[in-house]
Design a protein around this motif. Structure first.
Motif, PDB file in Angstrom:
ATOM      1  N   PHE A   1     -15.767 -78.671 -39.780  1.00 54.39           N
ATOM      2  CA  PHE A   1     -14.719 -78.851 -40.786  1.00 54.39           C
ATOM      3  C   PHE A   1     -13.864 -77.596 -40.900  1.00 54.39           C
ATOM      4  O   PHE A   1     -12.627 -77.648 -40.917  1.00 54.39           O
ATOM      5  CB  PHE A   1     -15.338 -79.202 -42.140  1.00 54.39           C
ATOM      6  N   LYS A   2     -14.526 -76.434 -40.977  1.00 50.32           N
ATOM      7  CA  LYS A   2     -13.809 -75.163 -41.087  1.00 50.32           C
ATOM      8  C   LYS A   2     -12.947 -74.921 -39.851  1.00 50.32           C
ATOM      9  O   LYS A   2     -11.812 -74.419 -39.947  1.00 50.32           O
ATOM     10  CB  LYS A   2     -14.801 -74.015 -41.259  1.00 50.32           C
ATOM     11  N   ALA A   3     -13.482 -75.261 -38.676  1.00 56.32           N
ATOM     12  CA  ALA A   3     -12.745 -75.049 -37.432  1.00 56.32           C
ATOM     13  C   ALA A   3     -11.468 -75.878 -37.405  1.00 56.32           C
ATOM     14  O   ALA A   3     -10.386 -75.369 -37.101  1.00 56.32           O
ATOM     15  CB  ALA A   3     -13.630 -75.382 -36.237  1.00 56.32           C
ATOM     16  N   ASN A   4     -11.584 -77.153 -37.738  1.00 53.49           N
ATOM     17  CA  ASN A   4     -10.407 -78.018 -37.725  1.00 53.49           C
ATOM     18  C   ASN A   4      -9.398 -77.616 -38.789  1.00 53.49           C
ATOM     19  O   ASN A   4      -8.179 -77.653 -38.560  1.00 53.49           O
ATOM     20  CB  ASN A   4     -10.832 -79.474 -37.913  1.00 53.49           C
ATOM     21  N   ALA A   5      -9.898 -77.206 -39.957  1.00 53.29           N
ATOM     22  CA  ALA A   5      -8.994 -76.745 -41.017  1.00 53.29           C
ATOM     23  C   ALA A   5      -8.297 -75.455 -40.603  1.00 53.29           C
ATOM     24  O   ALA A   5      -7.094 -75.270 -40.859  1.00 53.29           O
ATOM     25  CB  ALA A   5      -9.777 -76.529 -42.313  1.00 53.29           C
ATOM     26  N   GLY A   6      -9.030 -74.555 -39.961  1.00 57.16           N
ATOM     27  CA  GLY A   6      -8.433 -73.308 -39.494  1.00 57.16           C
ATOM     28  C   GLY A   6      -7.371 -73.542 -38.449  1.00 57.16           C
ATOM     29  O   GLY A   6      -6.305 -72.909 -38.470  1.00 57.16           O
ATOM     30  N   ILE A   7      -7.647 -74.451 -37.511  1.00 53.18           N
ATOM     31  CA  ILE A   7      -6.658 -74.787 -36.485  1.00 53.18           C
ATOM     32  C   ILE A   7      -5.385 -75.325 -37.122  1.00 53.18           C
ATOM     33  O   ILE A   7      -4.267 -74.934 -36.749  1.00 53.18           O
ATOM     34  CB  ILE A   7      -7.253 -75.800 -35.488  1.00 53.18           C
TER      35      ILE A   7
ATOM     36  N   LEU B   1      -3.409 -72.485 -38.736  1.00 51.95           N
ATOM     37  CA  LEU B   1      -2.787 -71.610 -37.746  1.00 51.95           C
ATOM     38  C   LEU B   1      -1.602 -72.280 -37.067  1.00 51.95           C
ATOM     39  O   LEU B   1      -0.678 -71.594 -36.602  1.00 51.95           O
ATOM     40  CB  LEU B   1      -3.828 -71.188 -36.700  1.00 51.95           C
ATOM     41  N   GLU B   2      -1.614 -73.596 -36.995  1.00 52.29           N
ATOM     42  CA  GLU B   2      -0.495 -74.324 -36.396  1.00 52.29           C
ATOM     43  C   GLU B   2       0.673 -74.492 -37.368  1.00 52.29           C
ATOM     44  O   GLU B   2       1.836 -74.565 -36.931  1.00 52.29           O
ATOM     45  CB  GLU B   2      -0.965 -75.705 -35.937  1.00 52.29           C
ATOM     46  N   SER B   3       0.395 -74.539 -38.665  1.00 50.37           N
ATOM     47  CA  SER B   3       1.436 -74.908 -39.632  1.00 50.37           C
ATOM     48  C   SER B   3       1.932 -73.762 -40.505  1.00 50.37           C
ATOM     49  O   SER B   3       3.086 -73.785 -40.955  1.00 50.37           O
ATOM     50  CB  SER B   3       0.927 -76.029 -40.541  1.00 50.37           C
TER      51      SER B   3
ATOM     52  N   GLY C   1     -12.266 -65.080 -39.593  1.00 49.38           N
ATOM     53  CA  GLY C   1     -13.546 -64.691 -40.165  1.00 49.38           C
ATOM     54  C   GLY C   1     -14.263 -65.840 -40.842  1.00 49.38           C
ATOM     55  O   GLY C   1     -15.481 -65.981 -40.715  1.00 49.38           O
ATOM     56  N   GLU C   2     -13.517 -66.672 -41.577  1.00 52.34           N
ATOM     57  CA  GLU C   2     -14.123 -67.821 -42.248  1.00 52.34           C
ATOM     58  C   GLU C   2     -14.712 -68.793 -41.233  1.00 52.34           C
ATOM     59  O   GLU C   2     -15.819 -69.313 -41.409  1.00 52.34           O
ATOM     60  CB  GLU C   2     -13.087 -68.523 -43.111  1.00 52.34           C
ATOM     61  N   CYS C   3     -13.972 -69.036 -40.156  1.00 49.04           N
ATOM     62  CA  CYS C   3     -14.459 -69.953 -39.125  1.00 49.04           C
ATOM     63  C   CYS C   3     -15.660 -69.367 -38.372  1.00 49.04           C
ATOM     64  O   CYS C   3     -16.625 -70.082 -38.072  1.00 49.04           O
ATOM     65  CB  CYS C   3     -13.338 -70.286 -38.143  1.00 49.04           C
ATOM     66  N   ALA C   4     -15.599 -68.063 -38.073  1.00 45.43           N
ATOM     67  CA  ALA C   4     -16.704 -67.417 -37.359  1.00 45.43           C
ATOM     68  C   ALA C   4     -17.967 -67.415 -38.203  1.00 45.43           C
ATOM     69  O   ALA C   4     -19.073 -67.643 -37.691  1.00 45.43           O
ATOM     70  CB  ALA C   4     -16.317 -65.997 -36.979  1.00 45.43           C
ATOM     71  N   SER C   5     -17.826 -67.161 -39.495  1.00 46.49           N
ATOM     72  CA  SER C   5     -18.985 -67.159 -40.383  1.00 46.49           C
ATOM     73  C   SER C   5     -19.657 -68.525 -40.405  1.00 46.49           C
ATOM     74  O   SER C   5     -20.882 -68.644 -40.304  1.00 46.49           O
ATOM     75  CB  SER C   5     -18.564 -66.740 -41.793  1.00 46.49           C
ATOM     76  N   ALA C   6     -18.856 -69.573 -40.525  1.00 47.50           N
ATOM     77  CA  ALA C   6     -19.406 -70.935 -40.532  1.00 47.50           C
ATOM     78  C   ALA C   6     -19.992 -71.298 -39.168  1.00 47.50           C
ATOM     79  O   ALA C   6     -21.013 -71.983 -39.075  1.00 47.50           O
ATOM     80  CB  ALA C   6     -18.319 -71.926 -40.930  1.00 47.50           C
TER      81      ALA C   6
END
Length: 357
Positions: free
Chosen positions: A185-191, A194-196, A210-215
């Motif tokens: 979920f975090k990965a898709n939200a981060g992507i 970063l795109e928008s 950092g948030e994505c790496a932590s998760a």
């Protein structure tokens, strides 16, 4: 009659030799098969004590080092333009000698030389092609770094692709769990962010990373590690599963260097080998390895290579997760120092280097 301490010492030595021979056989099986008239695609990996490289009658003569006893010492002889000659030689810690003539011979034959320390850090990289900078590529590096808008766009795209690469690793190599679902979920939200989104500084991008790496690494928590022979030679309880990416040996500050856990030690070593390869490729392709776009450039850091490794981390993670899951380890595969830092045994390091290269 042997005293108890001598028996115990001999037992440990025998176990070390047995595990070293086991990993040597694993390394031999991991070497890629070559096509007809193809130059050797696998790096030559050397380690142990007493490694030597010298020129003898125009040929490069190499003797590998000793890591245990008894051990058959491997020797190699390469002639100019020999198809068996690798494009890269990796020296993994240990000790030994080489001459100026060897460095000249390697440069003439287009062979790169890299030395990796036992802690998984790069000691030196010498490109076999020399450094013939491509002026256009170096100008692009300088211009992109100097223009903050371009630099932010580069960093956002790089981290987006890095996070995207983590998704297959999570889906294929991490068992289903609530923490894995959260990481995805975090990965898709981060992507999506970063795109928008439009970013004003790099820190905003690093927060998402950092948030994505932590998760991502939290999803690894609890992954079991298989051990054998622990009744005779126990391992720390925390080594029986994977529970954190940072090292316990770095004190209050959480850092990934100087790993205190075997899996982190393997990861650090694999990353270092990949960084060495990317640095060789960057120089060969005409980039200045010290001019980073996202990472800050300084004299001691291959900042451009540190940018490029971001895209390789998750694929390396996938290889290491598969490797760890497919093997049963022994205490002799790792060296636990007095300061709590964990190191790989020399022959295990050779196998990890082959995986990452």
């Amino acid at each position: 009659m042997l005293q108890e301490t001598e028996i115990r010492s001999n037992g440990i030595a025998d176990a070390w030799a047995n595990r070293s021979e086991f990993w040597l056989s694993e390394y031999a099986q991991s070497l890629p098969k070559r096509k007809l008239r193809q130059r050797n695609p696998a790096p030559l990996i050397l380690n142990g004590h007493g490694v030597s490289l010298r020129i003898e009658n125009g040929a490069l003569v190499i003797r590998d080092g000793f890591t245990h006893y008894p051990q058959d010492r491997h020797a190699y002889r390469f002639f100019p333009r020999d198809l068996d000659l690798p494009t890269r030689i990796l020296l993994l810690d240990g000790s030994g000698t080489l001459s100026f003539d060897v460095l000249s011979w390697l440069a003439e034959q287009g062979v790169a030389l890299a030395r990796i320390r036992s802690n998984g850090e790069i000691a030196t990289v010498a490109s076999g092609t020399g450094y013939a900078a491509d002026r256009e590529k170096v100008d692009w590096q300088l211009a992109t770094r100097a223009d903050m808008a371009k630099r932010l766009a580069f960093a956002a795209d790089l981290i987006r692709r890095k996070i995207a690469n983590s998704i297959p690793t999570l889906e294929v190599h991490i068992p289903a769990s609530q923490s894995r679902d959260m990481a995805l979920f975090k990965a898709n939200a981060g992507i999506a962010r970063l795109e928008s989104e439009t970013f004003k500084d790099l820190n905003a991008i690093f927060v998402i990373e950092g948030e994505c790496a932590s998760a991502y690494f939290r999803a690894w928590h609890g992954l079991p590690i298989k051990w054998k022979g622990t009744a005779r030679r126990p391992v720390p309880q925390e080594w029986r599963a994977y529970n954190w990416r940072s090292s316990r040996a770095t004190g209050v500050k959480a850092e990934n260097r100087n790993a205190s856990h075997p899996v982190n030690a393997i990861l650090n070593y694999a990353y270092a080998v990949k960084i060495a390869k990317l640095q060789i490729e960057a120089i060969a392709n005409g980039y200045d390895p010290t001019i980073g776009i996202m990472h800050n450039s300084n004299r001691d850091s291959p900042a451009w290579v540190l940018d490029m490794i971001e895209l390789e981390r998750s694929p390396i993670d996938a290889q290491i997760l598969q490797f760890v899951r497919g093997h049963t380890f022994a205490a002799n595969d790792f060296i636990l120092r007095k300061d709590g830092v964990c190191r790989l045994s020399p022959q295990l390091a050779r196998v990890v280097a082959a995986l990452a290269s």
